[in-house]
Design a protein around this motif. Structure first.
Motif, PDB file in Angstrom:
ATOM      1  N   ALA A 236       0.819  -1.213   0.000  1.00 11.60           N
ATOM      2  CA  ALA A 236       0.000   0.000   0.000  1.00 11.60           C
ATOM      3  C   ALA A 236       0.853   1.263   0.000  1.00 11.60           C
ATOM      4  O   ALA A 236       0.433   2.305  -0.512  1.00 11.60           O
ATOM      5  CB  ALA A 236      -0.928   0.002   1.213  1.00 11.60           C
ATOM      6  N   LEU A 237       2.064   1.166   0.568  1.00 11.18           N
ATOM      7  CA  LEU A 237       2.938   2.340   0.617  1.00 11.18           C
ATOM      8  C   LEU A 237       3.595   2.628  -0.731  1.00 11.18           C
ATOM      9  O   LEU A 237       3.805   3.787  -1.083  1.00 11.18           O
ATOM     10  CB  LEU A 237       4.028   2.132   1.680  1.00 11.18           C
ATOM     11  N   ILE A 238       3.931   1.571  -1.497  1.00 12.46           N
ATOM     12  CA  ILE A 238       4.617   1.759  -2.777  1.00 12.46           C
ATOM     13  C   ILE A 238       3.741   2.594  -3.716  1.00 12.46           C
ATOM     14  O   ILE A 238       2.569   2.301  -3.931  1.00 12.46           O
ATOM     15  CB  ILE A 238       4.948   0.404  -3.424  1.00 12.46           C
ATOM     16  N   GLY A 239       4.337   3.639  -4.270  1.00 10.55           N
ATOM     17  CA  GLY A 239       3.630   4.511  -5.196  1.00 10.55           C
ATOM     18  C   GLY A 239       2.966   5.704  -4.543  1.00 10.55           C
ATOM     19  O   GLY A 239       2.515   6.629  -5.234  1.00 10.55           O
ATOM     20  N   THR A 240       2.902   5.721  -3.195  1.00  9.52           N
ATOM     21  CA  THR A 240       2.294   6.845  -2.484  1.00  9.52           C
ATOM     22  C   THR A 240       3.277   8.011  -2.393  1.00  9.52           C
ATOM     23  O   THR A 240       4.452   7.819  -2.080  1.00  9.52           O
ATOM     24  CB  THR A 240       1.887   6.424  -1.057  1.00  9.52           C
ATOM     25  N   ARG A 241       2.786   9.212  -2.668  1.00  9.51           N
ATOM     26  CA  ARG A 241       3.630  10.388  -2.498  1.00  9.51           C
ATOM     27  C   ARG A 241       3.831  10.638  -1.004  1.00  9.51           C
ATOM     28  O   ARG A 241       2.924  10.445  -0.198  1.00  9.51           O
ATOM     29  CB  ARG A 241       3.003  11.620  -3.150  1.00  9.51           C
ATOM     30  N   VAL A 242       5.044  11.078  -0.647  1.00 13.52           N
ATOM     31  CA  VAL A 242       5.387  11.248   0.764  1.00 13.52           C
ATOM     32  C   VAL A 242       4.400  12.169   1.476  1.00 13.52           C
ATOM     33  O   VAL A 242       3.908  11.854   2.569  1.00 13.52           O
ATOM     34  CB  VAL A 242       6.821  11.819   0.911  1.00 13.52           C
ATOM     35  N   MET A 243       4.093  13.301   0.853  1.00  7.13           N
ATOM     36  CA  MET A 243       3.219  14.278   1.514  1.00  7.13           C
ATOM     37  C   MET A 243       1.775  13.798   1.611  1.00  7.13           C
ATOM     38  O   MET A 243       0.963  14.409   2.304  1.00  7.13           O
ATOM     39  CB  MET A 243       3.269  15.615   0.779  1.00  7.13           C
ATOM     40  N   ASP A 244       1.447  12.662   0.905  1.00  5.33           N
ATOM     41  CA  ASP A 244       0.092  12.113   0.965  1.00  5.33           C
ATOM     42  C   ASP A 244      -0.022  10.931   1.910  1.00  5.33           C
ATOM     43  O   ASP A 244      -1.072  10.270   1.941  1.00  5.33           O
ATOM     44  CB  ASP A 244      -0.353  11.682  -0.444  1.00  5.33           C
ATOM     45  N   LEU A 245       1.046  10.646   2.673  1.00  5.13           N
ATOM     46  CA  LEU A 245       0.979   9.531   3.617  1.00  5.13           C
ATOM     47  C   LEU A 245      -0.148   9.748   4.615  1.00  5.13           C
ATOM     48  O   LEU A 245      -0.292  10.842   5.183  1.00  5.13           O
ATOM     49  CB  LEU A 245       2.311   9.383   4.356  1.00  5.13           C
ATOM     50  N   PRO A 246      -0.972   8.728   4.885  1.00  4.25           N
ATOM     51  CA  PRO A 246      -2.100   8.883   5.810  1.00  4.25           C
ATOM     52  C   PRO A 246      -1.645   9.297   7.205  1.00  4.25           C
ATOM     53  O   PRO A 246      -0.718   8.712   7.762  1.00  4.25           O
ATOM     54  CB  PRO A 246      -2.724   7.475   5.835  1.00  4.25           C
ATOM     55  N   GLY A 247      -2.284  10.333   7.751  1.00  8.24           N
ATOM     56  CA  GLY A 247      -2.001  10.777   9.115  1.00  8.24           C
ATOM     57  C   GLY A 247      -0.841  11.733   9.256  1.00  8.24           C
ATOM     58  O   GLY A 247      -0.581  12.226  10.356  1.00  8.24           O
ATOM     59  N   LEU A 248      -0.111  12.016   8.157  1.00 11.31           N
ATOM     60  CA  LEU A 248       1.042  12.918   8.254  1.00 11.31           C
ATOM     61  C   LEU A 248       0.576  14.346   8.492  1.00 11.31           C
ATOM     62  O   LEU A 248      -0.192  14.903   7.696  1.00 11.31           O
ATOM     63  CB  LEU A 248       1.885  12.855   6.980  1.00 11.31           C
ATOM     64  N   VAL A 249       1.031  14.938   9.595  1.00 14.05           N
ATOM     65  CA  VAL A 249       0.742  16.347   9.874  1.00 14.05           C
ATOM     66  C   VAL A 249       1.630  17.200   8.965  1.00 14.05           C
ATOM     67  O   VAL A 249       2.843  16.951   8.887  1.00 14.05           O
ATOM     68  CB  VAL A 249       1.008  16.684  11.358  1.00 14.05           C
ATOM     69  N   PRO A 250       1.060  18.159   8.227  1.00 11.45           N
ATOM     70  CA  PRO A 250       1.868  18.956   7.287  1.00 11.45           C
ATOM     71  C   PRO A 250       3.140  19.507   7.939  1.00 11.45           C
ATOM     72  O   PRO A 250       3.098  20.056   9.041  1.00 11.45           O
ATOM     73  CB  PRO A 250       0.913  20.077   6.872  1.00 11.45           C
ATOM     74  N   SER A 251       4.261  19.345   7.243  1.00 12.05           N
ATOM     75  CA  SER A 251       5.562  19.807   7.744  1.00 12.05           C
ATOM     76  C   SER A 251       6.181  20.743   6.726  1.00 12.05           C
ATOM     77  O   SER A 251       6.484  20.331   5.595  1.00 12.05           O
ATOM     78  CB  SER A 251       6.489  18.614   7.997  1.00 12.05           C
ATOM     79  N   LYS A 252       6.388  22.000   7.117  1.00 15.94           N
ATOM     80  CA  LYS A 252       6.996  22.987   6.217  1.00 15.94           C
ATOM     81  C   LYS A 252       8.430  22.594   5.884  1.00 15.94           C
ATOM     82  O   LYS A 252       8.884  22.740   4.739  1.00 15.94           O
ATOM     83  CB  LYS A 252       6.953  24.370   6.872  1.00 15.94           C
ATOM     84  N   THR A 253       9.156  22.069   6.887  1.00 17.81           N
ATOM     85  CA  THR A 253      10.553  21.670   6.669  1.00 17.81           C
ATOM     86  C   THR A 253      10.654  20.569   5.625  1.00 17.81           C
ATOM     87  O   THR A 253      11.484  20.628   4.701  1.00 17.81           O
ATOM     88  CB  THR A 253      11.176  21.192   7.991  1.00 17.81           C
ATOM     89  N   LEU A 254       9.794  19.547   5.734  1.00 16.28           N
ATOM     90  CA  LEU A 254       9.818  18.439   4.777  1.00 16.28           C
ATOM     91  C   LEU A 254       9.406  18.920   3.388  1.00 16.28           C
ATOM     92  O   LEU A 254      10.031  18.553   2.386  1.00 16.28           O
ATOM     93  CB  LEU A 254       8.892  17.318   5.255  1.00 16.28           C
ATOM     94  N   THR A 255       8.360  19.741   3.311  1.00 19.20           N
ATOM     95  CA  THR A 255       7.881  20.244   2.019  1.00 19.20           C
ATOM     96  C   THR A 255       8.971  21.019   1.293  1.00 19.20           C
ATOM     97  O   THR A 255       9.223  20.806   0.100  1.00 19.20           O
ATOM     98  CB  THR A 255       6.649  21.134   2.220  1.00 19.20           C
ATOM     99  N   GLN A 256       9.645  21.926   2.005  1.00 18.60           N
ATOM    100  CA  GLN A 256      10.691  22.741   1.378  1.00 18.60           C
ATOM    101  C   GLN A 256      11.875  21.891   0.929  1.00 18.60           C
ATOM    102  O   GLN A 256      12.457  22.130  -0.132  1.00 18.60           O
ATOM    103  CB  GLN A 256      11.154  23.825   2.356  1.00 18.60           C
ATOM    104  N   ALA A 257      12.235  20.870   1.726  1.00 15.43           N
ATOM    105  CA  ALA A 257      13.354  20.007   1.360  1.00 15.43           C
ATOM    106  C   ALA A 257      13.045  19.202   0.100  1.00 15.43           C
ATOM    107  O   ALA A 257      13.900  19.034  -0.772  1.00 15.43           O
ATOM    108  CB  ALA A 257      13.688  19.068   2.520  1.00 15.43           C
ATOM    109  N   LEU A 258      11.816  18.701  -0.034  1.00 16.59           N
ATOM    110  CA  LEU A 258      11.437  17.944  -1.223  1.00 16.59           C
ATOM    111  C   LEU A 258      11.438  18.831  -2.467  1.00 16.59           C
ATOM    112  O   LEU A 258      11.903  18.431  -3.535  1.00 16.59           O
ATOM    113  CB  LEU A 258      10.062  17.308  -1.018  1.00 16.59           C
TER     114      LEU A 258
END
Length: 623
Positions: A236-258
């Motif tokens: 289920a994880l394969i092919g999922t975009r990182v920022m679309d992972l279920p339950g992930l609280v939005p992270s500005k640091t992660l978004t900017q790094a990607l």
């Protein structure tokens, strides 16, 4: 066939590696090599390319170009560097030696703080290629270096130029850390022999959960721990975009790094109510960007608390606000102490802040926390002296049956500051020693050890060793805390800071009383000569009286003499008498007087060693 080898380039490194393998019983072998033949020797040792190599320095730099065998690069720890630099200083045998450290950039962490502690001048030259060695050695010699610290090849060049050398073969702690990493990951490496670059990244950055992410920000690999962490299957994880992972609280640091295609280390990611320490590492294949490796390690204890408890911690003010840049001091003595404190802050070790009562010990503790690696985590300030002795243990360590985790657990991953630590009861002293030694403690109603990771800071105005001699304190705990002791001088010994302290307390008092009053410059100048026997408490009460009683907007010198400090006039124009800091200084002065300054006799009279007496005399300014 053995699947792990340690490549070494000197006899000292070989001896250290063999001693560690003999002690641990690890199924590995030592491979002596030089930078020019290490690749060939590793290929011969692992013809099937199934194995892990541990190497340091230029051996590691050369092996990095070999893309078939996974490599763990040994990084010299702060302890390794301290041993090397201490040995160099001892061999040169004079104060403030000039040393030069040569090696690859990733081989060692910042050695400057250690050099400052040893009072040595240190030049650091990073070597990217063998051809740079002669020019770096020549540059070090031109800059006045007395000794070159590097590998055997560089030291040979330095000796040919007439310089003293020390071969960099002390890497015990760094090698042990690398071996632990290799042992932890070797089984996964053997089971999942996939792309070599992925395996190298796993070895270097692996934590509990590991994801491989492509350039489209999609997950293409997730290890079993990642599945368990998110309760999602690998399919289920394969092919999922990182920022679309279920339950992930939005992270500005992660978004900017990607978006910027860059690496980030030690950020915090939150999935629903669980927090993780995460690192995002870029992967390059033939100098082309090829995605990331994302590793995550779950927080423990404090992060496992529910949202209600976390909000309560914030409400209780478990945050440090003071910083070194804002510390009110101009005196050379305090500046030297602050410089030492800022250096100590970088290392995760316990610190004792001592000195008379009513000094800025709590503020200094906050500064240390905010300059440390734990600054993003809780800062729990505990005023031990205000705790009833009968409740002290439960308040600090909690009770299993009631579900109260206690103040120590609330400081997990952060800093625990114990104000007036000398008032700890014996049971709490034993638990504090266990935390410092083992990272665990036990609650009163349980035999199970509770793991905790805290940076311990303490303050006291008492002599802990004297309390230990009286049977009121543990000698082991006193010795542990006194290892790094920052002794704050009383206000009377740092007159340069008195104007700033008075102005600070005047401003806060004016805000509190809603009245604007200042101190006249001539009055402020005279106040620097006052001894302030109760330190900051005297300054605080003086400012309160000044604001409340002054009939004018500016407190004049005459008003200070007549109304606030009547004995100030008697002190003007006369040198301030020496004021003994405490009972310990008084005993030392009396012993020296009785023995006519015979230090050996005075030390015997006091029941301490001659070196301890000398250190105490220096501390109290006794000639």
């Amino acid at each position: 066939m053995k699947s792990l080898c340690i490549a070494v380039s000197s006899r000292g490194e070989e001896q250290t590696a063999r001693e560690i393998l003999e002690t641990t019983g690890l199924d590995a072998f030592v491979l002596p090599a030089r930078p020019d033949d290490v690749v060939e020797k590793v290929r011969d040792a692992f013809p099937s390319h199934m194995g892990i190599v541990i190497a340091a320095g230029r051996l590691a730099s050369r092996l990095k170009k070999e893309q078939t065998i996974p490599l763990i690069e040994v990084v010299l720890t702060g302890q390794d560097l301290a041993v090397l630099l201490s040995r160099a200083c001892e061999e040169l045998g004079h104060p403030e030696p000039c040393l030069a450290l040569l090696g690859p950039r990733r081989m060692f962490s910042d050695p400057e703080p250690i050099a400052r502690l040893l009072h040595a001048e240190l030049q650091v030259y990073y070597i990217a290629d063998d051809s740079e060695v002669p020019s770096c050695v020549e540059a070090a010699r031109a800059a006045g270096a007395e000794m070159i610290i590097s590998d055997e090849a560089a030291c040979t060049v330095a000796r040919q130029m007439g310089l003293r050398t020390l071969v960099m073969d002390v890497f015990r702690e760094g090698l042990i850390n690398s071996i632990r990493t290799a042992v932890r990951l070797s089984s996964a490496l053997l089971q999942e022999q996939r792309r070599t670059l992925e395996l190298q990244s796993l070895i270097r950055y692996s934590s509990d959960a590991v994801f491989r992410i492509n350039e489209k920000q999609e997950i293409i690999f997730a290890n079993p721990r990642a599945e368990r962490a998110l309760s999602i299957s690998s399919d289920a994880l394969i092919g999922t975009r990182v920022m679309d992972l279920p339950g992930l609280v939005p992270s500005k640091t992660l978004t900017q790094a990607l978006l910027a295609q860059r690496s980030v280390y030690s950020m915090v990611l939150q999935f629903r109510h669980t927090s993780y320490v995460a690192s995002l590492n870029t992967v390059s294949l033939e100098d082309q960007f090829d995605g990331w490796i994302l590793t995550m390690q779950e927080f423990a204890a404090i992060e496992d608390l529910d949202e209600r408890v976390r909000q309560e911690l914030q409400k209780r003010g478990y945050v440090a606000r003071a910083r070194f840049a804002d510390f009110p001091s101009r005196s050379p003595r305090m500046q030297a102490l602050l410089s030492d404190a800022e250096t100590y802050a970088q290392y995760d070790v316990p610190i004792l802040i001592s000195g008379e009562s009513r000094l800025h010990k709590s503020r200094l503790a906050e500064c240390i926390h905010n300059a440390s690696m734990r600054r993003q985590n809780p800062y729990v300030h505990v005023d031990v002296g205000t705790m009833p002795p009968e409740n002290q243990f439960d308040l600090l360590f909690g009770r299993s049956r009631s579900g109260d985790i206690g103040l120590v657990s609330q400081a997990h991953k952060g800093t625990l500051f114990l104000l007036d630590v000398h008032t700890l009861i014996p049971d709490c002293q034993r638990q504090l020693l266990s935390i410092l030694r083992n990272g665990t403690f036990r609650r009163k109603d349980s035999l199970e050890p509770v793991p905790v990771s805290v940076r311990v800071l303490c303050s006291t105005f008492a002599d802990l060793m004297d309390l230990a001699r009286q049977g009121k304190w543990m000698f082991q705990l006193a010795n542990t805390l006194l290892g790094l002791n920052l002794i704050m001088p009383p206000i009377r010994e740092i007159p340069e800071d008195i104007p700033a302290l008075i102005e600070e307390y005047m401003e806060s008092t004016c805000r509190k009383l809603k009245k604007q009053v200042t101190i006249a410059p001539e009055a402020l100048e005279q106040l620097t000569r006052y001894p302030w026997p109760a330190n900051l408490r005297d300054i605080e009460y003086f400012c309160m009286r000044a604001v409340m009683l002054s009939p004018e907007a500016e407190v004049s010198l005459a008003f200070v003499r007549e109304k606030l400090l009547p004995d100030l006039k008697a002190r003007e124009g006369a040198p301030s008498p020496h004021i003994v800091a405490g009972e310990e200084e008084l005993r030392i002065r009396q012993a020296l007087q009785k023995t006519r300054h015979n230090r050996s006799a005075a030390a015997d009279l006091l029941g301490i060693s001659r070196s301890t007496l000398w250190r105490k005399m220096k501390e109290f300014g006794i000639a």
